[in-house]
Structure formats: C-alpha cells, structure tokens
Design a protein around this motif. Structure first.
Motif, short mmCIF file in Angstrom:
data_model
loop_
_atom_site.label_atom_id
_atom_site.label_comp_id
_atom_site.label_asym_id
_atom_site.label_seq_id
_atom_site.Cartn_x
_atom_site.Cartn_y
_atom_site.Cartn_z
N PHE A 14 7.38 -36.96 -51.22
CA PHE A 14 8.17 -38.46 -51.32
C PHE A 14 9.50 -37.87 -52.01
N ILE A 15 10.50 -38.80 -51.55
CA ILE A 15 11.83 -38.86 -52.16
C ILE A 15 12.22 -40.18 -52.60
N CYS A 16 12.06 -40.40 -53.95
CA CYS A 16 12.34 -41.81 -54.45
C CYS A 16 14.03 -41.91 -54.87
N LEU A 24 31.49 -35.31 -54.45
CA LEU A 24 30.64 -35.39 -53.09
C LEU A 24 30.93 -36.61 -52.57
N ASP A 25 30.81 -37.75 -53.37
CA ASP A 25 30.93 -39.05 -52.88
C ASP A 25 32.18 -39.43 -52.35
N SER A 26 33.13 -38.62 -52.76
CA SER A 26 34.72 -39.11 -52.15
C SER A 26 35.01 -38.13 -50.98
N VAL A 27 34.06 -36.93 -50.54
CA VAL A 27 34.21 -36.24 -49.47
C VAL A 27 33.27 -36.60 -48.36
N LEU A 28 32.15 -37.30 -48.61
CA LEU A 28 31.07 -37.79 -47.75
C LEU A 28 31.81 -39.08 -46.90
N ASP A 29 31.19 -39.05 -45.68
CA ASP A 29 31.44 -40.41 -44.90
C ASP A 29 30.21 -41.32 -45.43
N MET A 30 30.42 -42.28 -46.23
CA MET A 30 29.50 -42.94 -46.88
C MET A 30 28.93 -43.95 -45.61
N SER A 31 29.61 -44.27 -44.67
CA SER A 31 29.01 -45.10 -43.78
C SER A 31 28.28 -44.49 -42.68
N PHE A 32 28.04 -43.27 -42.80
CA PHE A 32 27.27 -42.56 -41.90
C PHE A 32 25.73 -42.03 -42.46
N GLY A 33 24.71 -42.49 -41.75
CA GLY A 33 23.29 -42.29 -42.66
C GLY A 33 23.09 -42.86 -43.70
N ARG A 34 22.09 -42.39 -44.56
CA ARG A 34 21.65 -43.29 -45.66
C ARG A 34 22.64 -42.86 -47.10
N ASP A 35 23.32 -41.98 -46.86
CA ASP A 35 24.09 -41.51 -48.46
C ASP A 35 24.82 -42.83 -49.15
N GLY A 36 25.48 -43.82 -48.29
CA GLY A 36 26.05 -44.84 -48.80
C GLY A 36 25.03 -46.02 -49.04
N LYS A 37 23.86 -45.85 -49.11
CA LYS A 37 22.94 -46.92 -49.27
C LYS A 37 22.89 -47.19 -50.91
N THR A 38 22.66 -48.49 -51.12
CA THR A 38 22.86 -48.91 -52.48
C THR A 38 21.53 -49.44 -53.07
N GLU A 39 20.50 -49.79 -52.05
CA GLU A 39 19.21 -50.31 -52.79
C GLU A 39 18.27 -49.04 -53.02
N SER A 40 17.34 -49.18 -53.68
CA SER A 40 16.40 -48.30 -53.78
C SER A 40 15.37 -48.12 -52.64
N TYR A 41 14.90 -46.79 -52.49
CA TYR A 41 14.00 -46.54 -51.37
C TYR A 41 13.15 -45.40 -51.55
N VAL A 42 12.22 -45.20 -50.51
CA VAL A 42 11.45 -44.05 -50.29
C VAL A 42 11.60 -43.41 -49.18
N VAL A 43 11.68 -42.11 -48.85
CA VAL A 43 11.57 -41.50 -47.73
C VAL A 43 10.39 -40.33 -48.22
N ARG A 44 9.67 -40.10 -46.84
CA ARG A 44 8.72 -39.15 -46.98
C ARG A 44 9.11 -38.02 -46.04
N ILE A 59 2.53 -40.34 -57.48
CA ILE A 59 3.63 -39.67 -57.13
C ILE A 59 4.90 -40.45 -57.50
N LEU A 60 4.76 -41.96 -57.49
CA LEU A 60 5.77 -42.69 -57.90
C LEU A 60 6.18 -42.53 -59.70
N ILE A 61 5.16 -42.40 -60.26
CA ILE A 61 5.02 -42.35 -61.66
C ILE A 61 5.60 -41.03 -62.10
N ASP A 62 5.42 -39.93 -61.33
CA ASP A 62 6.01 -38.42 -61.39
C ASP A 62 7.69 -38.73 -61.23
N TRP A 63 8.04 -39.28 -60.26
CA TRP A 63 9.32 -39.69 -60.00
C TRP A 63 10.07 -40.30 -61.20
N GLU A 64 9.37 -41.49 -61.66
CA GLU A 64 9.79 -42.45 -62.83
C GLU A 64 10.13 -41.22 -64.09
#
Length: 194
Positions: free
Chosen positions: A41-43, A71-91, A8-13
């Motif tokens: 997965f969402i990478c 979208l980045d200018s109209v989203l509240d980037m302090s709410f939830g994960r939209d503003g996260k800067t590091e890589s991650y996986v969600v299932r 799955i990770l290779i597919d995302w890459e």
C-alpha cells in the motif's frame, strides 16, 4: 476492513508521525479492491506533494534530484495524481526492483507514452517517493538498486517523465527524467491500483 489492512494503515500512520511529524488517520480511507498480488500500500495524506515527499521530514538516506527547484514547481500538477489534494491509498505489487525479474513483466520495454496510450495505471512520482521512504523506514532496504522506476503517471512541465532509483555510485536516492518515448530494459514502471 481486513485486519491485515488495518495493520498496514497503522504502519503508515506511524511512518508519517515519526518521519514527517504529521498526525494522520487512514482508518476510514477507501482501499481499492485488487488481487492479493497488489499487497503493498501507499498511503498519501491530504495536501502531501512530491517536494515534501522528497525533501520533508527526517532524512533516512541521501537524496539528489536534477534541479534545485521544488519538484512541485517543475511538475505538471494537472497530469496524473501528483496534484491530488485529498488523502488516498494506492496498491502495488511487492517489487523491490523495477528491473529484471520484477513482477511487472508486462511493462518491459514500454515507454511512458505507450503506457498512457494503453491506459495502464502506474505510480506517480509522489507515490514512488513515499513508497521508497516508507519501505526503507520499515525494512532498511532500498528500492530500485539495479533498475529505475519510470513514473508515467507524472510529467515535468517540459514533458519529460520522472524516474527514481538508488544510485549506488553516490549512495543516494536519485530523481531524474527521461523522454516520454524512451524505453529500456532497466527502466520499468510499477503498475498501480487506485
């Protein structure tokens, strides 16, 4: 790491390389523990935000949103994960539609505010955009053809909640918004494990 996870990770890459011309390496990334029902997965790569997920890379299909602004200018980037800067996986569960018959039945008729009050982890807008794009790239099939994904883990700066669907009338993926107290049968969130 399980062999299926590696695949799955290779597919995302491959997706990020082919669609966004972005070299990624998810081989050492933390994969959240979850039951087998959370098999999609969402990478999300480092510093990859909603506008890039919406407007960046090769276009696989038409898209529209309720604003001409980023979208980045109209989203509240302090709410939830939209503003996260590091890589991650969600299932998430493998639901092609966040509508009738989808596996996230416990989220029927819950507003975004109710979901937040109950502390239910759901997809943010960036994750939903990436999932829809990735699945179309891989399977040539759209998410949310009959219902809309409500993204309670995101907020616009004016307090409304992003929704995403495949708009059959226009033949485009559509990003719009609803009030945080709105709830309808065809408006469904996607539970996430992060």
């Amino acid at each position: 790491m399980k062999v299926i996870f590696l695949s799955i990770l290779i597919d995302w890459e491959r997706y990020f390389q082919e669609i966004h011309s972005l070299k990624t390496d998810f081989s050492g990334i933390y994969i959240p523990e979850a039951s087998d029902e959370f098999s999609w997965f969402i990478c999300r790569p480092e510093n990859f935000f909603a506008e890039r997920a919406f407007n960046g890379g090769k276009k696989l299909y038409g898209r529209m949103k309720l604003t001409d602004e980023s979208l980045d200018s109209v989203l509240d980037m302090s709410f939830g994960r939209d503003g996260k800067t590091e890589s991650y996986v969600v299932r998430v569960r493998p639901n092609w539609g966040a509508d009738w018959g989808a596996e996230d039945e416990e989220l029927i008729n819950l507003s975004a505010n109710q979901i937040v009050e109950k502390n239910i982890n759901t997809l943010c807008l960036t994750e939903r955009l990436l999932l829809g794009d990735f699945l179309y790239w891989k399977h040539k099939k759209h998410l949310d053809v009959y219902g809309w994904t409500l993204c309670p883990s995101s907020r616009y700066s004016y307090g409304y909640v992003p929704i995403v669907c495949w708009n059959r009338y226009y033949g485009k993926m559509h990003v719009h918004s609803y009030g945080p107290d709105h709830r309808f049968d065809y408006l469904r969130s996607r539970q996430a494990v992060s």
